[in-house]
Structure formats: structure tokens, C-alpha cells
Design an enzyme around this catalytic site. Structure first.
Site, short mmCIF file in Angstrom:
data_model
loop_
_atom_site.label_atom_id
_atom_site.label_comp_id
_atom_site.label_asym_id
_atom_site.label_seq_id
_atom_site.Cartn_x
_atom_site.Cartn_y
_atom_site.Cartn_z
N LYS A 253 -27.56 16.04 13.68
CA LYS A 253 -26.22 15.59 13.28
C LYS A 253 -25.61 14.65 14.30
O LYS A 253 -24.70 13.90 13.99
CB LYS A 253 -25.31 16.78 13.00
N LYS B 108 -36.83 14.89 14.74
CA LYS B 108 -36.09 15.82 13.87
C LYS B 108 -34.75 15.22 13.43
O LYS B 108 -34.17 14.41 14.14
CB LYS B 108 -35.91 17.17 14.56
N LYS C 262 -32.19 14.90 25.34
CA LYS C 262 -30.78 14.52 25.34
C LYS C 262 -30.38 13.83 26.65
O LYS C 262 -29.56 12.93 26.64
CB LYS C 262 -29.88 15.74 25.06
P1 ATP Z 1 -27.21 18.19 17.77
O1 ATP Z 1 -27.87 16.89 17.46
O2 ATP Z 1 -25.77 18.08 18.14
O3 ATP Z 1 -28.01 19.07 18.71
P2 ATP Z 1 -28.37 19.62 15.55
O4 ATP Z 1 -28.45 18.95 14.22
O5 ATP Z 1 -29.62 19.71 16.36
O6 ATP Z 1 -27.19 18.95 16.36
P3 ATP Z 1 -27.57 22.33 16.30
O7 ATP Z 1 -26.14 22.72 16.25
O8 ATP Z 1 -28.17 21.99 17.63
O9 ATP Z 1 -27.78 21.09 15.30
O10 ATP Z 1 -28.45 23.47 15.62
C1 ATP Z 1 -27.94 24.34 14.63
C2 ATP Z 1 -29.05 25.06 13.91
O11 ATP Z 1 -29.72 24.16 13.03
C3 ATP Z 1 -30.12 25.64 14.83
O12 ATP Z 1 -30.54 26.88 14.30
C4 ATP Z 1 -31.24 24.64 14.74
O13 ATP Z 1 -32.49 25.22 15.00
C5 ATP Z 1 -31.13 24.18 13.28
N1 ATP Z 1 -31.60 22.82 13.10
C6 ATP Z 1 -31.15 21.72 13.76
N2 ATP Z 1 -31.79 20.63 13.33
C7 ATP Z 1 -32.70 21.03 12.39
C8 ATP Z 1 -33.67 20.37 11.59
N3 ATP Z 1 -33.85 19.05 11.67
N4 ATP Z 1 -34.40 21.10 10.71
C9 ATP Z 1 -34.22 22.44 10.61
N5 ATP Z 1 -33.33 23.14 11.35
C10 ATP Z 1 -32.57 22.45 12.24
MG MG Z 2 -29.54 20.58 18.36
#
Ligand code: ATP
Ligand code: MG
Length: 333
Positions: free
Chosen positions: A199, A196, A113
Site C-alpha cells: 500500500k 509484492k 525499506k
Molecule cells: P506497507 O507497504 O506500508 O508495509 P503493506 O501493504 O505491506 O504496507 P502491512 O500493514 O505491512 O501492509 O501488512 C498488513 C498485513 O497484510 C500483513 O499481515 C501482511 O503480511 C499482509 N500483506 C501485506 N502485503 C501483502 C501482499 N502483497 N500479499 C498478501 N498479504 C500481504
Molecule cells: Mg508491509
């Protein structure tokens, strides 16, 4: 046994968050071994990168409605907003003072990040994020933390911080265990399947949002990046795009990946993608319907009020104990 997990309101929840996190919470809430289950909206984590005020507010509420629409039952799960429990940043600070910069700089998420944010500037919060995450977990004597693969490293640091604190000040924190689902723990980007799905990815074609229009979902799956080999086979190394779609389809239908490979062994990508898209739509359509029913109701506030009160009750007891151990403020009982 106590479970806790959170998601950042940094955008709309993706299919990755749903499969890797929320779907597991819904299953786990019925497990009789878990006496206490806390799920929160990690809004303090979301501001480690810039957020628009209105969008952040909207995303916080929307995330709660998504939790409920996906099937979290407030009679079994306490749902609350992190910033409504001031003991989180309080313990976060204490843990920061017991952590080392080198430990935080080693975190993969920080490296990823911060690299992306070189031009705009990297906030201090982006570096210290894992100590706040450790506080989220340790504040509640959490035994198990269900997370996706990407959070495993942060959980290891949480364990290190807990053990260090316990050694220095005497037994205070439960050292938590990660709970990583065997499948779907890492759903990949639809456009760059070696990365990965996130969002906060600036390219909306890379992720499926839980609230995307049905036709948009289908379009995104149809245009997912795949290889030229045209065989529906799970091979993460050489066929990351198809392997990701197989994982997604398997998680949405409950059909195992080998069974899907067998079913589509004589098919082409177009047919497979069409069926995969329909499987995702079948999974998400009822969630969207429920979401639309509750997003404007006062039910959300009722759930959050009760979650906030319960979380503060537990967190205040713990933070007092921690303050006494460290010698902060005046001694309290
Ligand atoms: P950001 O990009 O803002 O970090 P994010 O999509 O990574 O958003 P988080 O809020 O950081 O989402 O994570 C929320 C939950 O979703 C955590 O338990 C994380 O491990 C899970 N998670 C995030 N991305 C994935 C993915 N691609 N596949 C499976 N689990 C995920
Ligand atoms: Mg995340």
C-alpha cells in the site's frame, strides 16, 4: 486459543492486504477453537516512515471501517488502535533491550525499506520495528498470528525474543505460531510482478486499493504487466504477471487455479483480464457499499472504545508481570 493480527494505516488497504490478511481474519473469527481474537490498527508502526498528520488520522479510521465492511464482527473480534494501548511501546522497549542490532539489520523488510529511504534518512524506528511487532504479539499471550508471507521473518524473530526472555527471566511469554494461508499469502505488484503488492508503493498502478473506483480497478487489471507468451498458465518463475492474476482471480472466486487454467486455455489475455477484473469488482463492490454506510457513523468509535478497554485490560496485566520479572519500578502484585 488466542489470535492477534494488525495492519498499518500507512495508506489505503490493498487487495494484497485483503486477500493475505483480512479475508482470513473473517474466516477465522467463526472457528470455535479461537476463544479470543484481537485485530488492531498498527499506527505506531506506520510512523516508522513519515506520515502526514491528517492523512494518518483518516487512514486509521478508514482501516477500522474496512475491517468492519469486510465482515469482522466486533462481537467476535476486539478491534483497537495500537497507540491507545501504551503497554505496546513499553514492552517494545524492554524487548529492544533484549534483542541484538545484528538480528534487526538482517530483516528483509528493513533492508528493502531502508534502501528506498536512503535520500530522506532512515529512522531508528524502521530498524527496531520488529521488536515492537514482537511486543504487539507477546503482550497478549497470542498463540497464532495470521500473516502474509512477508511477515514470516518478523514472526520468527518474535519467537526468538520470546524464548530468550523466557530463558533469562523464567516462563513469561507464549511462543506464537504463524498462520499463513496456503493461497494468496503473497499478492504481487501489478506493475512489477516479482515484487509484492504494497500500500505504500509510490506507483498507484501497482496496487488495487479496496476503495478504488470500480472503473479504476478494471483499468489497473487491464494494464497489469504480463508476458508476451499469451497463454493463461500458472508459472511463477516465467509468467509472474499472469500467475499473480490467476491467484487473485482464484482468491476472489473460490475457483482453483488448475480449473481457471483449463477454462482459459484457448482464450487470450484480454478476455482473461476482463474476467479477472470482473471477479475483483464482484468481491469489492459490496465491501465498498458497506464502507460508505459506516464510515461516518458513531459505530466506529463505539467499537474502538470497547476494543481499547479490553486490550488495555489484558495488556496491563501482562506488562506488570514483565516489569516484575525484569525488576523495573516497584514490585507490584
Ligand atoms: P506497507 O507497504 O506500508 O508495509 P503493506 O501493504 O505491506 O504496507 P502491512 O500493514 O505491512 O501492509 O501488512 C498488513 C498485513 O497484510 C500483513 O499481515 C501482511 O503480511 C499482509 N500483506 C501485506 N502485503 C501483502 C501482499 N502483497 N500479499 C498478501 N498479504 C500481504
Ligand atoms: Mg508491509
Amino acid at each position: 486459543m488466542r489470535f492477534l493480527s494488525g495492519i498499518q494505516p500507512s495508506g489505503t488497504i490493498t487487495l494484497g492486504n485483503y486477500i493475505g490478511a483480512i479475508k482470513n481474519f473473517v474466516l477465522l473469527q467463526d472457528n470455535p477453537d479461537f476463544t479470543d481474537f484481537l485485530v488492531f490498527v498498527a499506527d505506531l508502526h506506520a510512523i516508522t516512515v513519515p506520515q502526514e498528520k491528517e492523512a494518518l488520522r483518516k487512514n486509521i479510521k478508514s482501516l477500522v471501517a474496512i475491517y468492519l465492511a469486510c465482515g469482522l464482527n466486533p462481537e467476535k473480534v476486539h478491534i483497537f488502535i495500537q497507540s491507545e494501548v501504551p503497554a505496546h511501546p513499553m514492552l517494545g522497549w524492554i524487548l529492544e533491550c533484549n534483542g541484538y542490532i545484528g538480528e534487526l539489520e538482517r530483516m528483509t523488510q528493513y533492508k528493502d525499506k531502508s534502501q528506498k529511504r536512503q535520500a530522506e534518512g532512515v529512522s531508528v524506528g524502521l530498524l527496531t520495528y520488529p521488536s515492537l511487532m514482537a511486543a504487539d504479539i507477546l503482550l497478549y499471550d497470542t498463540d497464532m498470528v495470521p500473516v502474509g508471507q512477508d511477515q514470516k521473518q518478523h514472526l520468527e524473530l518474535t519467537r526468538t525474543l520470546a524464548e530468550r526472555f523466557n530463558n533469562k527471566y523464567g516462563d513469561t511469554f507464549v511462543v506464537p505460531e504463524p498462520f499463513i494461508s496456503p493461497s494468496g499469502a503473497k499478492i504481487m505488484s501489478l506493475q512489477e510482478p516479482t515484487k509484492k503488492m504494497s500500500k505504500s508503493d509510490p506507483n498507484p498502478k501497482s496496487f488495487i486499493s479496496l476503495l478504488d473506483d470500480i472503473n479504476v480497478i478494471k483499468k489497473k487489471i487491464r494494464s497489469a504487466v504480463t508476458d508476451l507468451d499469451a497463454k493463461v498458465k500458472y508459472d511463477k518463475e516465467n509468467k509472474p504477471g499472469i500467475s499473480n492474476l490467476l491467484t487473485i482471480m482464484s482468491c476472489c472466486t473460490g475457483i482453483s487455479i488448475p480449473e481457471l487454467e483449463e477454462k482459459y486455455k484457448d482464450s487470450n489475455y484480454q478476455t482473461f483480464k476482463e474476467d479477472c477484473a470482473n471477479a475483483v469488482v464482484n468481491e469489492l463492490e459490496p465491501i465498498q457499499k458497506k464502507y460508505n454506510e459506516i464510515i461516518n457513523s458513531s459505530y466506529i468509535d463505539e467499537v474502538l472504545d470497547s476494543g481499547r478497554d479490553y486490550a488495555n485490560y489484558l495488556a496491563n496485566k501482562k506488562i506488570k508481570k514483565v516489569m516484575n520479572k525484569v525488576g523495573l519500578g516497584r514490585k507490584t502484585k
